[in-house]
Design a protein around this motif. Structure first.
Motif, PDB file in Angstrom:
ATOM      1  N   TYR A 134       3.333   0.346 -11.196  1.00 35.51           N
ATOM      2  CA  TYR A 134       3.882  -0.498 -10.118  1.00 35.51           C
ATOM      3  C   TYR A 134       3.669   0.182  -8.761  1.00 35.51           C
ATOM      4  N   SER A 135       4.018   1.468  -8.680  1.00 36.96           N
ATOM      5  CA  SER A 135       3.935   2.183  -7.402  1.00 36.96           C
ATOM      6  C   SER A 135       2.496   2.284  -6.915  1.00 36.96           C
ATOM      7  N   SER A 136       1.579   2.582  -7.822  1.00 34.92           N
ATOM      8  CA  SER A 136       0.180   2.709  -7.404  1.00 34.92           C
ATOM      9  C   SER A 136      -0.369   1.350  -6.947  1.00 34.92           C
ATOM     10  N   SER A 137       0.085   0.282  -7.617  1.00 38.93           N
ATOM     11  CA  SER A 137      -0.350  -1.051  -7.195  1.00 38.93           C
ATOM     12  C   SER A 137       0.192  -1.372  -5.808  1.00 38.93           C
ATOM     13  N   ARG A 138       1.463  -1.000  -5.606  1.00 42.96           N
ATOM     14  CA  ARG A 138       2.068  -1.252  -4.292  1.00 42.96           C
ATOM     15  C   ARG A 138       1.350  -0.446  -3.210  1.00 42.96           C
ATOM     16  N   MET A 139       0.982   0.781  -3.559  1.00 42.72           N
ATOM     17  CA  MET A 139       0.298   1.638  -2.584  1.00 42.72           C
ATOM     18  C   MET A 139      -1.060   1.027  -2.225  1.00 42.72           C
ATOM     19  N   LEU A 140      -1.775   0.582  -3.234  1.00 45.15           N
ATOM     20  CA  LEU A 140      -3.088  -0.029  -3.007  1.00 45.15           C
ATOM     21  C   LEU A 140      -2.929  -1.298  -2.170  1.00 45.15           C
ATOM     22  N   SER A 141      -1.916  -2.074  -2.549  1.00 43.85           N
ATOM     23  CA  SER A 141      -1.669  -3.317  -1.821  1.00 43.85           C
ATOM     24  C   SER A 141      -1.309  -3.022  -0.366  1.00 43.85           C
ATOM     25  N   TYR A 142      -0.558  -1.944  -0.163  1.00 44.79           N
ATOM     26  CA  TYR A 142      -0.169  -1.570   1.205  1.00 44.79           C
ATOM     27  C   TYR A 142      -1.409  -1.289   2.051  1.00 44.79           C
ATOM     28  N   PHE A 143      -2.298  -0.512   1.488  1.00 48.07           N
ATOM     29  CA  PHE A 143      -3.498  -0.175   2.268  1.00 48.07           C
ATOM     30  C   PHE A 143      -4.441  -1.374   2.408  1.00 48.07           C
ATOM     31  N   GLU A 144      -4.351  -2.260   1.431  1.00 45.72           N
ATOM     32  CA  GLU A 144      -5.216  -3.434   1.512  1.00 45.72           C
ATOM     33  C   GLU A 144      -4.720  -4.437   2.543  1.00 45.72           C
ATOM     34  N   THR A 145      -3.408  -4.474   2.753  1.00 42.25           N
ATOM     35  CA  THR A 145      -2.862  -5.546   3.594  1.00 42.25           C
ATOM     36  C   THR A 145      -2.471  -5.099   4.999  1.00 42.25           C
ATOM     37  N   ARG A 146      -2.402  -3.820   5.262  1.00 41.45           N
ATOM     38  CA  ARG A 146      -2.039  -3.416   6.636  1.00 41.45           C
ATOM     39  C   ARG A 146      -3.244  -3.681   7.547  1.00 41.45           C
ATOM     40  N   PRO A 147      -3.021  -3.869   8.880  1.00 42.46           N
ATOM     41  CA  PRO A 147      -4.148  -4.097   9.785  1.00 42.46           C
ATOM     42  C   PRO A 147      -5.117  -2.933   9.695  1.00 42.46           C
ATOM     43  N   GLN A 148      -6.306  -3.238   9.347  1.00 40.85           N
ATOM     44  CA  GLN A 148      -7.256  -2.146   9.118  1.00 40.85           C
ATOM     45  C   GLN A 148      -8.425  -2.190  10.090  1.00 40.85           C
ATOM     46  N   VAL A 149      -8.814  -3.416  10.464  1.00 39.18           N
ATOM     47  CA  VAL A 149     -10.055  -3.521  11.236  1.00 39.18           C
ATOM     48  C   VAL A 149      -9.730  -3.891  12.690  1.00 39.18           C
ATOM     49  N   ILE A 150     -10.321  -3.170  13.608  1.00 34.25           N
ATOM     50  CA  ILE A 150     -10.129  -3.477  15.037  1.00 34.25           C
ATOM     51  C   ILE A 150     -11.516  -3.742  15.636  1.00 34.25           C
ATOM     52  N   ALA A 151     -11.664  -4.980  16.135  1.00 34.78           N
ATOM     53  CA  ALA A 151     -12.938  -5.317  16.807  1.00 34.78           C
ATOM     54  C   ALA A 151     -12.711  -5.162  18.309  1.00 34.78           C
ATOM     55  N   PHE A 152     -13.265  -4.109  18.894  1.00 33.31           N
ATOM     56  CA  PHE A 152     -13.112  -3.879  20.338  1.00 33.31           C
ATOM     57  C   PHE A 152     -14.082  -4.809  21.077  1.00 33.31           C
ATOM     58  N   LEU A 153     -13.530  -5.509  22.065  1.00 34.42           N
ATOM     59  CA  LEU A 153     -14.319  -6.540  22.761  1.00 34.42           C
ATOM     60  C   LEU A 153     -14.949  -5.972  24.029  1.00 34.42           C
ATOM     61  N   LYS A 154     -16.074  -6.555  24.363  1.00 31.20           N
ATOM     62  CA  LYS A 154     -16.744  -6.119  25.589  1.00 31.20           C
ATOM     63  C   LYS A 154     -15.874  -6.505  26.786  1.00 31.20           C
ATOM     64  N   SER A 155     -15.955  -5.741  27.873  1.00 34.45           N
ATOM     65  CA  SER A 155     -15.062  -5.979  29.011  1.00 34.45           C
ATOM     66  C   SER A 155     -15.370  -7.311  29.699  1.00 34.45           C
TER      67      SER A 155
END
Lengths: 305, 228
Positions: A42-63
């Protein structure tokens, strides 16, 4: 009617307490380990799910990105089924985030202006396996300057490494745990077979008499099934209870160690619910174990006619 | 109604072999409801084989055994228990459950026939009193004499109110006085309408109680329907 079978089963247990202790001890150990492994899975699944669902990708936009283009990209990202939690962070908001992050040294915050921070679109992916392809797609957008990801563990160089490590750890826990529990279950079953087998041998005369006076198979089997059920039920309850107490004891330090990663339910009700489900599954598994063990033994008794 | 139809037990040309050993050879006889029949003969003559056939413990190699109009060859795992619940058996070696009290030995038989637990005590006490074991109800078999053990066996057989009582050398392990008192009990039960088939080689008992005798020798009936 149940009473007579229960009394018979109880008298078998009382007459050979060491056999009863041996089988109960092994079953307790089995269900203790099974409970701990269930919590780890359960804990390892929750840990994986945590990393899968937290904001991970940031697309920096041109000015020079236009608001209309940004809104268009944001809409397209939201429409993508592999992407969720899309959030636009303006230059001003980026500055605020920076100032909050450097609040212990206000001078750093005062030296910068919003113009040096790029606006960005932050989002997460529903499954880490989609991350790399999503990053590659977003990177090709005209208004996107660069793309970064935040899910970095242990200094991995690429997102694939992050995914690989998390999945490997989760798989080790699942496969290793299930294999270990499987071995213990087989051991328990063998011991249960030995003990019920000894009962059948000891009861041979009684079984013969009961057969001759017209006892049904169910009548003859019932005390053995009840005895095996008593062993497995005591094993389930004891093993589960010891594991529960251990987890309750360790939970505060474990939760503190993992910080915001929710490896255990945060509230008591959630924890009780988790252990309630584990207990339910173990009682079911115990019933199957008791039935298969006792019936397998009885089926080996030679029938003569 | 034909004569065959009135028979409670009907053996027709029954042969039973165990490998090359012939235990019964073309045996035919019938027993009517309420009869008391002695099956006599030397050891190995086939007395116990007849009782085992009636009880459905074994099936005939040839011929037909019908009990209460049921061909015992048709007995299977499903209907065998209910069939046996109609038959009370008294064994030479008593076959009482050693780790249960006298009362519990009778109660087990009542549980087997599915009598509600609330009725066990009354029924068991009544039967134990009938066989003279009222005061021994809470004793274990190891605390009883041979005669008392045979009475436990009889009480268990009677408790289920069977149609037929099979007694396999019930006096074989008993002294004359105890045997006599057991026989008096069996006769009393027979007078109440129960059919009794008793295998014995005790000719003194056979001589004393004037009942029908089926005499076996060398796996065959040599002297049947003899009213002494």
């Amino acid at each position: 009617m149940f009473n007579i079978h229960f009394r018979t089963a109880w008298s078998y247990i009382r007459r050979s307490p060491f056999q009863a202790l041996a089988v109960s001890f092994v079953l307790t150990l089995t269900f203790f380990v099974a409970t701990i492994v269930s919590v780890l899975v359960y804990s390892s699944s929750r840990m994986l799910s945590y990393f899968e669902t937290r904001p991970q990708v940031i697309a920096f936009l041109k000015s020079d990105a236009e608001e209309g283009d940004i809104a268009d990209l944001q809409q397209r990202l939201q429409a993508n089924p592999n992407i969720k939690d899309v959030k636009y962070v303006s230059k001003e908001e980026a500055l605020l985030i920076y100032q909050e992050a450097t609040s212990d040294n206000p001078l750093l915050g005062q030296l910068v202006s919003p113009s040096i921070f790029p606006a960005s679109l932050e989002f997460s992916v529903t499954d880490l396996s989609f991350a790399q392809s999503t990053i590659d797609t977003v990177r090709q957008e005209a208004i996107v300057d660069s793309v970064g990801f935040t899910a970095a563990l242990g200094g991995e160089a690429s997102l694939d490494d992050v995914i690989g490590r998390l999945k490997t750890v989760t798989n080790y826990v699942r496969i290793g745990g299930i294999t270990f529990v499987g071995l213990l279950v087989v051991t328990s079953l063998v011991i249960l077979l030995v003990i019920t087998g000894m009962r059948v041998v000891g009861r041979r005369e009684e079984v013969e008499i009961l057969n001759l006076i017209g006892a049904t198979k169910g009548f003859i089997r019932s005390p053995l099934v009840i005895e095996a059920s008593i062993y497995t039920l005591s094993g389930v309850v004891l093993g589960w209870a010891i594991a529960f107490i251990a987890v309750l004891y360790l939970a505060p330090s474990v939760v503190m160690y993992f910080g915001e990663i929710p490896i255990l339910p945060k509230d008591a009700i959630g924890l009780f619910k988790l252990f309630g489900i584990i207990l339910g599954i173990e009682v079911f598994a115990g019933a199957i174990l008791a039935l298969s063990g006792s019936l397998l033994t009885i089926s080996r008794v030679k029938k003569v006619r | 109604m034909s004569q065959e139809e009135t028979l409670l037990i009907n053996f027709k040309n029954v042969t039973k072999t165990y490998g090359s050993v012939v235990a019964l050879d073309d045996v035919s006889f019938g027993v009517k409801k309420g009869e008391f029949v002695f099956i006599t003969g030397p050891s190995g003559a086939g007395k116990t084989t007849i009782l085992k056939l009636i009880l459905g413990e074994i099936i005939p190699t040839k011929g037909e055994v019908r009990v209460d109009n049921l061909n015992i060859i048709n007995l299977n795992d499903k209907n065998l228990p209910s069939y046996r619940q109609k038959i009370g058996v008294i064994f030479q070696d008593f076959k009482v459950l050693p780790d249960r009290t006298v009362f519990e030995n009778v109660a087990v038989a009542l549980a087997v026939v599915g009598l509600p637990e609330s009725e066990w005590e009354e029924r068991a006490k009544h039967i134990l009193k009938l066989v003279g074991l009222g005061r021994q109800a809470n004793l274990f078999p190891s605390q009883l004499s041979g005669g008392e053990l045979q009475r436990v066996s009889l009480a268990r057989a009677l408790s289920i109110n069977p149609k037929i009582i099979l007694a396999d050398e019930p006096t074989g392990n008993l002294d004359w006085k105890t045997s006599d008192s057991l026989m008096e009990l069996l006769e009393k039960i027979n007078k109440e309408g129960k059919t009794i088939i008793m295998a014995t080689h005790n000719m003194e008992i056979v001589g004393k109680y004037k009942k029908r005798v089926i005499h076996l020798n060398g796996a065959k009936i040599t002297e049947a329907d003899k009213e002494k």
